[in-house]
Enzyme design. Structure first.
Site, PDB file in Angstrom:
ATOM      1  N   PRO A   1      54.202  73.906   5.230  1.00  0.00           N
ATOM      2  CA  PRO A   1      54.759  73.557   6.671  1.00  0.00           C
ATOM      3  C   PRO A   1      55.012  72.353   6.992  1.00  0.00           C
ATOM      4  O   PRO A   1      54.169  71.839   6.686  1.00  0.00           O
ATOM      5  CB  PRO A   1      54.591  74.777   7.184  1.00  0.00           C
ATOM      6  CG  PRO A   1      52.800  74.562   6.950  1.00  0.00           C
ATOM      7  CD  PRO A   1      52.833  74.769   4.917  1.00  0.00           C
TER       8      PRO A   1
ATOM      9  N   LYS B   1      52.943  67.179   7.525  1.00  0.00           N
ATOM     10  CA  LYS B   1      52.798  68.228   6.562  1.00  0.00           C
ATOM     11  C   LYS B   1      51.379  68.806   6.251  1.00  0.00           C
ATOM     12  O   LYS B   1      50.638  67.951   6.218  1.00  0.00           O
ATOM     13  CB  LYS B   1      53.871  67.220   4.972  1.00  0.00           C
ATOM     14  CG  LYS B   1      55.173  67.257   5.425  1.00  0.00           C
ATOM     15  CD  LYS B   1      55.312  65.924   4.018  1.00  0.00           C
ATOM     16  CE  LYS B   1      54.623  67.214   2.710  1.00  0.00           C
ATOM     17  NZ  LYS B   1      55.298  65.865   0.813  1.00  0.00           N
TER      18      LYS B   1
ATOM     19  N   ASP C   1      60.097  64.385  -9.750  1.00  0.00           N
ATOM     20  CA  ASP C   1      60.692  66.318  -8.372  1.00  0.00           C
ATOM     21  C   ASP C   1      61.957  65.739  -7.257  1.00  0.00           C
ATOM     22  O   ASP C   1      61.666  65.667  -5.920  1.00  0.00           O
ATOM     23  CB  ASP C   1      59.757  66.583  -7.708  1.00  0.00           C
ATOM     24  CG  ASP C   1      60.369  68.186  -6.786  1.00  0.00           C
ATOM     25  OD1 ASP C   1      60.775  68.324  -7.437  1.00  0.00           O
ATOM     26  OD2 ASP C   1      59.281  67.968  -6.311  1.00  0.00           O
TER      27      ASP C   1
END
Length: 814
Positions: free
Chosen positions: A510, A525, A622
């Site tokens: 989260p 984070k 990513d």
């Protein structure tokens, strides 16, 4: 009667001889093995010949007035004849045909794009050495001409280069050997990618680069000067790009030849010696070889060792440099970070770098050129495109500068981007003005670190056991040895990680909004308990991003480790992720086309920095819409470097058994075989482009007509000239049609199936910013969507599904 018949035969033979002593070939004539056509002033001759010691027969053109047969053009260079039963004819359609009269087979034929009948076609050999086929009386508009199909020789008056209207190119290709005119390994041409320049290639590899034309000469040939034999010119406009030379003295015979060895030679005929003399030759020393010294290295043949780094740069690999292995080139001594204090140093008397990844404007001033380069963080250098007279035009480079050599005089000048600390100072005061802010900034950093350290120590003393556990945690010690970032508690800043402050959740865990005591907003984070990512990804992100500084990369402010708790603290992005706009039907209209185009270009600049301009070559692995964050001004910032990989030196590719990333964004070679490179990131960027334009997700999009995903849908629309149908309807009248179509085209170039076909990010940025022609994209990878029966089950025919897009970190490569 016998005498009369004999006289008739003599007259017929004489008439045939005169026919071919003339310079034309009509449709009712046939040129046989022992016959030739001669140009009007008997300068050139066309006929059948055998080269050197070969017994093969070809149709060619050679000098008539030179005693040593010198062939300048060959028709059937790859399809030789083996006997003398041959003929050359001209058809009613204006097509030249070489035929074996024994078998009737056609050995070679010329081209006629119309393939329709023309009025009285005729072939004519001119004194220029050009053999043309035209309608009788119309030599200005030939149907076909030998000058359009050059072999190894450039004659006076011939244009070497491009006709941009027809797309036709003229270039030289060497003979295979002195006895074999078949296509050899070497070619000489004008490369029109970026700013046009002359190059020699062996196959697909550049062996020599003459450089761009600077208004006077090629920058790689400063000694090429006006002479009494010929003059030369270079033409660059919207219709043509070509080099041409013409004779000053028509009695001189000179030609430019690409030899079977790859040497480009200018030859002059010396009649007294009955031989061709080399007037000049390219590839004369080691510094003429292409890219000897690598990126940002310069070659000086008069100063051993011949390679050195430009001022403001250092060897990328000092160990390799010491053993004269210069292939890895040089890097900035102080890395660039898109700081406004960056400037340009002047470098003189050199051969301008490779211009294939450059941009130019022929009307801008040098001041305007500098300003344009200064405002683009991806621009690494600039100079005049034309140095004649007072100088004019603008030439910009993006990315690494390669194939530079130094000259003692007559070289060109270039201005290269450097950090503030590497700039040449004009006075002691200018040095002071740089040093004072740097010293002040350093002092602020030291004081800040001391404050954070003091605060952390007090917190650990107050927490007692918790602090001891944190200090005794071996994982904590490991991270501490690798990073140099402040570590601080965040419970108060995030209101004990209140659910009301939760911004979202990704593969790491989260993300919460927080506010420090000084009022600064931050994003935290927090590594989730069930997260597939752990300490390696945490360390990777901290170590990597702490060393990166770019306006299009998210900024890491610090980290916090307390026992099993691991957190990362970032600058707060008030507009969250790009996905919260383009995939949200209630918010998508907030991003009009100019904003999306701005975001698209910002992502490209950030990715270029990772691939090329940072101290380390970094592969993100990513890249996806949810990892693009937006600040208050809608500037994009690439985030989430937990899965990134670094390359050192000249490494450009890696392989892993642990494939990480997100379905829908992975390149085929990476998802299938675990092979990753900068080109796998380029693939992901291409998907991003198509998603930004369309407002649809690649993974989950299914078209009802052909059942392809978004990539396949874009590919089909592009091939049908219907790319505008891909554009999100919410963009309405805000779109710039040319920008949209160009963006889709570039996106398709990025998602091509094979990595070697995909452009680099340098090329991507250039293509997005320019208005020139683009290469045609090849078939994309992963463009076939779900099967028909699966598509029918989908709840949306042209929409997106609600697939989870968390990053994958345990997929095994085959």
């Amino acid at each position: 009667m016998t005498k009369l018949l004999f006289c008739i035969l003599i007259v017929l033979h004489a008439s045939i001889t005169r026919a071919f002593a003339a310079h034309t070939l009509s449709t009712n004539q046939t040129l046989r093995h022992n016959e030739t056509i001669i140009s009007p002033q008997e300068t050139f001759e066309l006929g059948f010949f055998s080269p050197g010691n070969s017994l093969n027969i070809y149709v060619g053109i050679w000098y008539k007035k030179i005693s040593l047969r010198t062939v300048v053009w060959v028709a059937n260079r790859n399809t030789p004849l083996t006997d003398t039963s041959v003929e050359l004819t001209l058809t009613l359609q204006g097509v030249l045909i070489i035929r074996n009269t024994t078998t009737g087979s056609i050995i070679w034929y010329s081209t006629n794009s119309s393939l329709t009948s023309v009025m009285n076609p005729v072939g004519q050999l001119l004194d220029t050495g050009n053999f043309i086929v035209s309608e009788e009386g119309d030599m200005i508009n030939p149907i076909w001409q030998s000058f359009d199909f050059l072999t190894d020789t450039l004659l006076p008056g011939v244009k070497l280069g491009w006709n941009l209207v027809t797309g036709k190119e003229r270039h030289l290709t060497s003979w295979k050997s002195n006895d074999d005119p078949a296509f050899g390994e070497f070619s000489y041409s004008i490369d029109k990618n970026g700013y046009p320049q002359s190059i020699i290639k062996e196959g697909q590899n550049i062996t020599f680069r003459g450089g761009p034309w600077n208004g006077l000469t090629y920058t790689g040939s400063p000694n090429l000067k006006p002479n009494r034999y010929y003059n030369y010119t270079f033409v660059l406009n919207q219709r043509e790009i070509y080099y041409q030379y013409n004779l000053v003295d028509p009695s001189v015979f000179t030609r430019l030849v690409i030899q079977p060895s790859g040497r480009l030679e200018r030859l002059l005929w010396i009649d007294s010696k009955k031989e061709w003399s080399v007037y000049f030759s390219r590839l004369t020393d080691r510094c003429d070889e292409y890219d000897v010294c690598g990126s940002f290295g310069s070659c000086n043949i008069n100063k051993p060792p011949i390679c050195e780094c430009l001022k403001g740069f250092e060897p990328t690999s000092p160990d390799h440099w010491r053993i004269t292995d210069w292939s890895q080139g040089c890097r900035h001594t102080t890395p660039l970070d898109c700081n406004p204090a960056e400037g340009f140093n002047k470098y003189s008397n050199l051969k301008l770098p490779d211009t294939r990844e450059s941009w130019y404007n022929q009307t801008m001033t040098l001041t305007e050129c500098k300003k344009m380069c200064k405002t683009n963080c991806s621009c690494t250098a600039y100079t005049h495109s034309n140095i004649s007279g007072p100088g004019s035009g603008c030439l910009l480079w993006f990315g690494n500068l390669t194939d530079i050599r130094m000259f003692t005089q007559n070289g060109d000048t270039i201005y290269i981007r450097l950090s503030a600390s590497e700039l040449d100072s004009k006075s002691s005061w200018s040095r002071v003005r740089v040093i004072i802010p740097m010293a002040f900034a350093f002092l602020v950093i030291i004081v800040s670190i001391c404050i954070f350290y003091r605060f952390n120590k007090m917190k650990q003393q107050q927490h007692g056991r918790a602090g001891n556990e944190s200090r005794n945690d071996p994982e904590n010690t490991s991270v501490g040895e690798d990073i140099e970032l402040p570590q601080f508690g965040l419970a108060k800043a995030t209101n004990n990680f209140s659910i009301n402050g939760k911004l979202g959740e990704g593969g790491f865990g989260p993300v919460y909004k927080g506010v420090l005591e000084n009022g600064q907003e931050i994003a935290v984070k927090r590594l989730g308990v069930t997260s597939a990512q752990g300490l390696p990804e945490f360390k990777n992100e901290v170590i990597l991003i702490s060393k990166l500084q770019h306006r299009n990369l998210v900024k890491l402010l610090g980290c916090c480790i307390d026992g099993v708790e691991k957190m990362l603290i970032y600058e707060f992005m008030s507009n969250k992720g790009l996905d919260s706009f383009i995939f949200d039907k209630t918010r998508e209209e907030l991003l009009d086309w100019p904003t999306r185009y701005h975001i698209l270009n910002g992502i490209a600049r950030g990715l270029l920095y990772l691939h090329q301009d940072s101290r380390l070559r970094i592969i993100h692995r990513d890249l996806k819409v949810s990892n693009i964050l937006l600040d208050k001004d809608m500037n994009p910032k690439i985030s989430d470097f937990g899965m990134a990989k670094t390359f050192g030196g000249s490494q450009i590719e890696g392989k892993t058994n642990k494939v990480v990333g997100t379905y829908g964004y992975m390149a085929p070679e990476y998802a299938g075989d675990g092979i990753f490179s900068i080109k796998s990131d380029v693939y992901s960027f291409g998907v991003l482009v198509l998603e930004i334009v369309s407002g649809e997700k690649n993974r989950g999009f299914i078209n009802r007509e052909h059942y392809n995903n978004l990539i396949g849908h874009a590919w089909i629309l592009h091939n049908e000239d219907k790319s505008l149908q891909l554009v999100a309807k919410c963009l309405g009248k805000t779109i710039n049609i040319s920008q949209v179509l160009r963006s889709i085209h570039v996106g398709l170039l990025c998602v091509q199936r094979h990595p070697e076909d995909r452009p680099t990010m340098t090329s991507v940025i250039m293509m997005l910013a320019s208005e020139g022609p683009l290469p045609l994209p090849k078939e994309p990878g992963f463009y076939v969507g779900n099967m028909k029966q699966k598509a029918i089950q989908s709840s949306s025919s042209n929409g997106t599904s609600s697939n989870n897009e968390l990053s994958i970190s345990m997929l095994q490569g085959r």
